[in-house]
Design a protein around this motif. Structure first.
Motif, short mmCIF file in Angstrom:
data_model
loop_
_atom_site.label_atom_id
_atom_site.label_comp_id
_atom_site.label_asym_id
_atom_site.label_seq_id
_atom_site.Cartn_x
_atom_site.Cartn_y
_atom_site.Cartn_z
N GLN A 40 0.09 10.63 40.41
CA GLN A 40 -1.09 11.44 40.71
C GLN A 40 -1.59 12.16 39.45
O GLN A 40 -2.79 12.16 39.16
N GLN A 41 -0.69 12.73 38.69
CA GLN A 41 -1.09 13.49 37.50
C GLN A 41 -1.59 12.57 36.39
O GLN A 41 -2.56 12.90 35.70
N HIS A 44 -5.07 11.53 37.27
CA HIS A 44 -5.96 12.67 37.10
C HIS A 44 -6.28 12.93 35.62
O HIS A 44 -7.36 13.38 35.29
N CYS A 66 -4.75 7.72 45.25
CA CYS A 66 -4.89 8.79 44.24
C CYS A 66 -6.12 8.54 43.38
O CYS A 66 -6.84 9.48 43.04
N SER A 69 -9.19 9.47 45.43
CA SER A 69 -9.37 10.91 45.59
C SER A 69 -9.75 11.59 44.27
O SER A 69 -10.38 12.65 44.29
N SER A 70 -9.41 11.00 43.13
CA SER A 70 -9.76 11.57 41.83
C SER A 70 -11.02 10.97 41.24
O SER A 70 -11.41 11.33 40.14
N SER A 71 -11.65 10.03 41.94
CA SER A 71 -12.77 9.29 41.35
C SER A 71 -13.95 10.19 40.98
O SER A 71 -14.57 10.00 39.93
N PHE A 73 -13.85 13.40 40.13
CA PHE A 73 -13.45 14.16 38.94
C PHE A 73 -13.46 13.27 37.70
O PHE A 73 -13.94 13.68 36.64
N LEU A 74 -12.93 12.05 37.81
CA LEU A 74 -12.89 11.13 36.67
C LEU A 74 -14.29 10.74 36.22
O LEU A 74 -14.56 10.65 35.02
#
Length: 148
Positions: A40-41, A44, A66, A69-71, A73-74
């Motif tokens: 996850q990290q 991220h 993961c 869910s981070s898309s 932010f990325l």
């Protein structure tokens, strides 16, 4: 009794590009305590990963979720959403396709073609590894190299 509460934090790995080794007996919680938060990290942070999922598709589904869910932010941070590819030799239906014989990947065609043919032949028949110079293994390897 002892109670455990979930502590939110980061696993601080100083230089993950060198090596990371996690040792523990089966069932000791390595995946739960280290790998799942680590995946996850790393996603991220935008790192590229190769995940060897021994029990396909547990970690694969987790890593993909993961990434989803981070898309947002990325996309905001890096300007793009990374690709997610699966290469599975046991489950080709779920696998991306890759061609190791692409001409632009071969530097010296004769040396690389022979090396690939030798690797294929040893993969097909491992006993040929010890038969360097024998007629039949060498002729089969040369024929495969000519085909490449």
């Amino acid at each position: 009794g002892i109670t455990f509460e979930k502590v939110r934090g980061w696993i601080n790995i100083i230089n993950p590009f060198r090596a990371v080794m996690v040792i523990g007996t089966p069932g000791s919680g390595k995946s739960f305590a280290f790998f799942l938060p680590g995946i996850q990290q790393m996603i991220h942070k935008g790192f590229t990963m190769v995940i060897y999922d021994f029990k396909f598709s547990d970690l694969t589904k987790y890593a993909y979720n993961c990434l989803l869910s981070s898309s947002e932010f990325l996309l905001k941070t890096f300007g793009y959403i990374p690709e997610f590819c699966i290469i599975s030799l046991e489950h080709p239906l779920y696998s991306e396709r890759c061609n190791v014989l692409q001409p632009h990947l071969l530097q010296d065609f004769t040396v690389d073609a022979y090396g690939l043919a030798k690797a294929f032949m040893v993969a097909i028949n491992p006993s040929w590894k010890n038969k360097e110079g024998d007629f039949f293994p060498e002729s089969a390897t040369n024929l495969a190299a000519a085909g490449i």
